[in-house]
Structure formats: structure tokens, C-alpha cells
Design an enzyme around this catalytic site. Sequence first.
Site, PDB file in Angstrom:
ATOM      1  N   GLN A 128       4.920  -5.067  -3.291  1.00 18.72           N
ATOM      2  CA  GLN A 128       4.187  -3.930  -2.726  1.00 18.72           C
ATOM      3  C   GLN A 128       3.667  -4.227  -1.319  1.00 18.72           C
ATOM      4  OE1 GLN A 128       1.254  -3.492  -5.860  1.00 18.72           O
ATOM      5  NE2 GLN A 128       0.859  -5.677  -5.851  1.00 18.72           N
ATOM      6  N   TYR A 143     -16.431  -0.327 -11.556  1.00 20.23           N
ATOM      7  CA  TYR A 143     -15.175  -0.371 -12.314  1.00 20.23           C
ATOM      8  C   TYR A 143     -15.061  -1.671 -13.120  1.00 20.23           C
ATOM      9  CZ  TYR A 143     -10.104  -0.834 -13.053  1.00 20.23           C
ATOM     10  OH  TYR A 143      -8.862  -1.026 -13.605  1.00 20.23           O
ATOM     11  N   GLU A 173      -0.952 -12.027 -13.729  1.00 20.82           N
ATOM     12  CA  GLU A 173      -0.866 -11.112 -12.574  1.00 20.82           C
ATOM     13  C   GLU A 173       0.514 -11.285 -11.953  1.00 20.82           C
ATOM     14  OE1 GLU A 173      -0.711  -8.872  -9.494  1.00 20.82           O
ATOM     15  OE2 GLU A 173      -2.684  -8.732 -10.456  1.00 20.82           O
ATOM     16  N   ASP A 199       5.038 -11.745 -14.914  1.00 20.69           N
ATOM     17  CA  ASP A 199       5.065 -10.379 -15.400  1.00 20.69           C
ATOM     18  C   ASP A 199       4.187 -10.284 -16.649  1.00 20.69           C
ATOM     19  OD1 ASP A 199       5.704  -7.997 -16.660  1.00 20.69           O
ATOM     20  OD2 ASP A 199       7.798  -8.053 -16.029  1.00 20.69           O
ATOM     21  N   ASP A 251      -6.115  -4.432 -16.211  1.00 21.48           N
ATOM     22  CA  ASP A 251      -6.589  -3.877 -14.942  1.00 21.48           C
ATOM     23  C   ASP A 251      -5.350  -3.531 -14.128  1.00 21.48           C
ATOM     24  OD1 ASP A 251      -7.801  -3.191 -12.596  1.00 21.48           O
ATOM     25  OD2 ASP A 251      -8.352  -5.240 -12.037  1.00 21.48           O
ATOM     26  N   SER A 252      -4.804  -2.351 -14.381  1.00 14.14           N
ATOM     27  CA  SER A 252      -3.544  -1.992 -13.728  1.00 14.14           C
ATOM     28  C   SER A 252      -3.787  -0.965 -12.634  1.00 14.14           C
ATOM     29  CB  SER A 252      -2.585  -1.401 -14.757  1.00 14.14           C
ATOM     30  OG  SER A 252      -3.063  -0.153 -15.203  1.00 14.14           O
ATOM     31  N   SER A 253      -2.828  -0.886 -11.719  1.00 14.36           N
ATOM     32  CA  SER A 253      -2.856   0.231 -10.780  1.00 14.36           C
ATOM     33  C   SER A 253      -2.257   1.449 -11.488  1.00 14.36           C
ATOM     34  CB  SER A 253      -2.122  -0.134  -9.484  1.00 14.36           C
ATOM     35  OG  SER A 253      -0.937  -0.838  -9.760  1.00 14.36           O
ATOM     36  N   TYR A 283     -12.460   5.983  -5.979  1.00  9.37           N
ATOM     37  CA  TYR A 283     -11.277   6.294  -6.783  1.00  9.37           C
ATOM     38  C   TYR A 283     -11.108   7.806  -6.793  1.00  9.37           C
ATOM     39  CZ  TYR A 283     -10.632   1.497  -8.514  1.00  9.37           C
ATOM     40  OH  TYR A 283     -10.385   0.153  -8.618  1.00  9.37           O
TER      41      TYR A 283
END
Length: 304
Positions: free
Chosen positions: A38, A68, A114, A145, A164-166, A234
Site C-alpha cells: 500500500q 479507537y 501484521e 499474512d 485491527d483491520s483497515s 473516522y
Amino acid sequence: GYSFAREGWFTELASLWPGQGLSLRVEEILFEGKSSFQDICVFHSEAHGRVLVLDGVIQCTERDEFAYQEMLVHLAMCAAQEAPRRVLVVGGGDGGVLREVSRHHSVEKMEIAEIDGKVIEVAKEFFPKMAIGFEDPRADVHVCDGLDYVKNAAEGIYDVIIVDSSDPIGPAEVLFEKTFFENMHRALKPGGIVATQAESLWLHLNIIEGLAGMCNDVFQGGSVSYGYTTIPTYPSGQIGFMVCSKRPSQGPPLDPRECRRPPPSAPKGRDYPPLRYYNSAIHRAAFVLPEFASKALAGKLSFQ
């Protein structure tokens, strides 16, 4: 995509929140780079301090990240039937979730999987107050992964798994799929808890409905709940968490609305900030839904 074009303002635009965008005034761009996964950018904003952006989407800011991190972690950790000893974090490369997990003295081992090692490097350099989680001797860091890591985990070894994902586009898409939830369920102890980032009631009610339905299929005999927090940077200022528990070996399924232990403190001798959002009253309140959401999720959540 995003743009720094307008007089030094960053505007966050994405297909997941069409027709709206949050703008922050940029004082200085501190880092711009690409990892294998990314685009990564860090800038200093006038209103929110340092900001971490992945693929054009704000992940955290110095001013409000605690709202968060604290809620994602402590809603699960403080509701657990027994004080959690072994915890897995999937994602969370900025270290904020690890920081919050490490406040719990009962934890003996916290693993993190991560996918993007570059995010960890950038966090250590530009967000030391979040990346402090990586310094804890109980932290076991795996750059890999998270999907595979959970799939290969032994059965029934984790008390708590925190994801804790996007958002469900790009690298994090797979973290919203049923197979991943089935693998997490298998890796949990009976009565164990999963807490995952689960989008905004204002923008993604259809995604949340789908997630809740899927979690019901996976966590049969356990419980499925949605709690949320407020966070200015957010999209729409609110984000939620699916909090799911596995069927216990005896007794009724876990009700995560109940705090079974007091808010945690910092590890001794460490320069941690105090808790700034989470307390026992807000724990209980986090699961109280506004009427429109309560109606939409009727029959999909265990306690309403």
C-alpha cells in the site's frame, strides 16, 4: 484517491463513503512511501497532530487514536470470563492495540500478525507513543499474512483475538470473510472472545448486518454483539466492533456488556498515557444502539 491540492488541505475520499470527505489542514508532510502492499503517508496536521494514512485512508491521528484503540481492546479484555493470558492481534501495525493489550497484567503472551512490516517501521519512527506496544517483552511480532497465521494456529489456544483491520477494500478485504472468522473461532478457547473492527452505523449498516449474520453462523452457542466508539477522524465520527464469544464449556454464553474486571493500568515503570476514553460506564453504554441500528440488527445480535 486523495488530494493535497487545495491550499495545503488533505481530503480523504473513498468509495466506501461516497459523496463526503474529511479534510485536515496539512502543516508538513513527514513521510511518503510505498510498501509491497500500500501507499503510506504521514503528515502533521494543524488540528490532530500526526496522521497516518494508508492508501488515502486515515488510520490514526495523535489526537484521537486512543478512542479507537482503547475501546477495541478493553471491550473484549474487560468482558472476558477469566483474565486473558494469551492474546492475538491481527493487523494493528501501528502498535496502538498492543499498547492497550499490554496494560492487562494477566497477559503472559501477546502475538501480533501484521502483513506490512513497513507500517511497523513507520509507526516506530513517527508514532512512538503508539509503537510503545512493540517494546513490551511479552510481545511476539510476526510480519506475515494474518489470515495464514490464524489458519495455522493450534486449536483453542487464545483467550482473546483482536482484529485491527483497515476497511474491506484492498489488503484487508479477506479479514471480513467467513473462512477467517471460522479459523478465529477454532483458535479460541471455549468462552474466548474475538473483537474486530466493524465499520460505521451511519455508512455501512448493510456491511454490519451481513457481518452480524455471518458471525451468528460461526459463533453458534456463543454470542454476537456490536459495540462502538466515537472518533472524529473516522468517516462519520463513529466506528464499531463485532464482539463475538465462543460457546463456553459450561454455563450461558458470555454477555460482553458486563465488565468483569476494572479498567487496566499501565505496566509498571513504563511511560504510558493514562486511559482517556474507556471506563466501566462507557463499556456498558457502548452496546446501546440508536433506534435505526437496533431495528436493522434486530434478531442478528444476541442481547438487545
